[in-house]
Scaffold this motif. Structure first.
Motif, short mmCIF file in Angstrom:
data_model
loop_
_atom_site.label_atom_id
_atom_site.label_comp_id
_atom_site.label_asym_id
_atom_site.label_seq_id
_atom_site.Cartn_x
_atom_site.Cartn_y
_atom_site.Cartn_z
N ALA A 139 -0.79 -0.59 -5.41
CA ALA A 139 -0.16 0.63 -5.91
C ALA A 139 -0.50 1.85 -5.07
CB ALA A 139 -0.57 0.86 -7.36
N GLY A 140 -1.62 1.83 -4.34
CA GLY A 140 -2.00 2.98 -3.54
C GLY A 140 -1.54 2.91 -2.10
N ASP A 141 -0.79 1.88 -1.74
CA ASP A 141 -0.35 1.71 -0.35
C ASP A 141 1.05 2.30 -0.16
OD1 ASP A 141 -0.34 0.58 2.35
OD2 ASP A 141 1.12 -0.85 1.54
N PRO A 142 1.21 3.28 0.73
CA PRO A 142 2.52 3.92 0.92
C PRO A 142 3.62 2.94 1.31
CG PRO A 142 0.79 5.24 1.93
CD PRO A 142 0.16 3.94 1.55
N ALA A 143 3.31 1.96 2.17
CA ALA A 143 4.33 1.00 2.59
C ALA A 143 4.78 0.15 1.40
CB ALA A 143 3.79 0.12 3.71
N VAL A 165 11.26 -8.83 1.43
CA VAL A 165 11.25 -7.42 1.81
C VAL A 165 9.97 -7.16 2.59
CG1 VAL A 165 11.27 -5.03 1.03
CG2 VAL A 165 12.58 -6.76 -0.22
N GLN A 166 10.12 -6.64 3.79
CA GLN A 166 8.96 -6.36 4.63
C GLN A 166 8.88 -4.86 4.89
OE1 GLN A 166 8.92 -8.44 8.36
NE2 GLN A 166 6.84 -7.80 8.88
N ALA A 167 7.65 -4.34 4.88
CA ALA A 167 7.46 -2.91 5.17
C ALA A 167 6.26 -2.75 6.09
CB ALA A 167 7.26 -2.12 3.88
N THR A 168 6.51 -2.38 7.33
CA THR A 168 5.42 -2.12 8.27
C THR A 168 4.87 -0.71 8.10
OG1 THR A 168 7.06 -1.45 9.92
CG2 THR A 168 6.34 -3.75 9.96
N SER A 169 5.66 0.14 7.45
CA SER A 169 5.27 1.53 7.16
C SER A 169 6.26 2.04 6.11
CB SER A 169 5.36 2.39 8.42
OG SER A 169 6.72 2.59 8.78
N PRO A 170 6.02 3.25 5.55
CA PRO A 170 6.98 3.78 4.58
C PRO A 170 8.38 3.97 5.15
CG PRO A 170 4.90 4.95 4.42
CD PRO A 170 4.81 4.09 5.64
N GLU A 171 8.48 4.11 6.47
CA GLU A 171 9.79 4.29 7.11
C GLU A 171 10.30 3.00 7.76
OE1 GLU A 171 11.44 7.10 6.78
OE2 GLU A 171 9.75 7.91 5.64
N GLY A 172 9.56 1.92 7.58
CA GLY A 172 9.93 0.68 8.25
C GLY A 172 10.20 -0.48 7.30
N VAL A 173 11.08 -0.25 6.36
CA VAL A 173 11.43 -1.29 5.38
C VAL A 173 12.62 -2.10 5.89
CG1 VAL A 173 12.13 -1.77 3.01
CG2 VAL A 173 10.63 0.17 3.50
N TRP A 185 16.44 -1.35 6.89
CA TRP A 185 16.73 -0.32 5.90
C TRP A 185 16.12 1.03 6.28
CZ3 TRP A 185 19.90 -1.00 1.69
CH2 TRP A 185 19.93 0.04 0.76
N GLY A 186 14.95 1.01 6.88
CA GLY A 186 14.28 2.25 7.24
C GLY A 186 13.45 2.79 6.08
N GLY A 187 13.57 4.10 5.81
CA GLY A 187 12.83 4.73 4.72
C GLY A 187 13.58 4.70 3.41
N THR A 188 13.05 5.41 2.43
CA THR A 188 13.64 5.40 1.09
C THR A 188 14.76 6.44 0.93
OG1 THR A 188 11.95 6.95 0.30
CG2 THR A 188 11.49 4.59 0.06
N ASP A 189 14.98 7.26 1.96
CA ASP A 189 15.99 8.31 1.86
C ASP A 189 17.40 7.74 1.94
OD1 ASP A 189 15.26 7.67 4.60
OD2 ASP A 189 16.72 9.22 5.18
#
Length: 220
Positions: A139-143, A165-173, A185-189
């Motif tokens: 829950a505390g991990d941004p990715a 679903v893979q996330a290398t970072s919050p902007e790398g989904v 997909w990129g980020g959540t925006d």
């Protein structure tokens, strides 16, 4: 006159005292039933047991906050609301957590909800849930949280087609579909824009669909 007044005072005090005793100390208005509402998978008896309210305990003196705290120790529950329903019912309304992804670790599948809370551990991940692949799931991990937000915002038509679903970072989904195709997909925006564009793109043959920048999409 004074005698009559004194008698009325004593009578009133007696009535009030009796009423207070009935409400706060006697089993007459005690807890006779515990009503559980909203549970689908968590057994009713488990919630009642966790609530820990004795039968015939005066309903007026039940500590609702304490009952709520005890019930919320059940990790499958997202929320609990406790109310008195006179003359003798304690009502507990719960909302269960819903698993949205599975994290594979140690040969087991941890089912997590949209807030990253582990709901339960299974030997095998349910086929309906995408497998979440991140370096530090939690829950505390941004990715992790970015990936879960993306999963939660996917349209129903796409949700059932996502295998991982893979996330290398919050902007790398990125998403892996059941047919092997990959969606960057990129980020959540701009999730709604990405989903809308993707709906039409998936009719075209490709291995990779990059919608991380909805204004400039690419296919490979």
């Amino acid at each position: 006159m004074r005698t009559r007044t004194a008698f009325l005072v004593l009578l009133t005090a007696g009535v009030v005292g009796t009423a207070a005793w009935l409400v706060f100390f006697s089993p007459v208005l005690g807890v006779r039933s515990v009503e559980i509402v909203g549970n689908l998978t968590v057994p009713t008896e488990r919630i009642k047991q966790q609530a820990g309210v004795e039968e015939l305990h005066p309903l007026a003196t039940v500590d609702l906050a304490d009952v709520q705290s005890r019930v919320m120790l059940i990790r499958q529950l997202a929320s609990a609301k406790v109310d008195r329903v006179w003359p003798g019912t304690l009502k507990i309304e719960v909302v269960e957590r819903e698993a949205v992804a599975a994290v594979i670790a140690g040969g087991k599948a941890a089912l997590i909800d949209g807030q990253g809370v582990v709901i339960e551990i299974k030997d095998v991940a349910p086929a309906r849930l995408p497998v979440l692949k991140v370096d530090r799931p939690g829950a505390g991990d941004p990715a992790t949280m970015a990936a879960l937000k993306v999963i939660g915002n996917l349209p129903p038509a796409l949700t059932g087609r996502v295998r991982a679903v893979q996330a290398t970072s919050p902007e790398g989904v990125s998403l892996r579909l059941t047919d092997g195709r990959t969606i960057v997909w990129g980020g959540t925006d701009r999730g709604a824009d990405k989903a809308r564009i993707l709906a039409s793109l998936l009719t075209r043959k490709a291995d990779v669909y990059d919608v991380s920048s909805p204004d400039v999409v690419t296919l490979k």
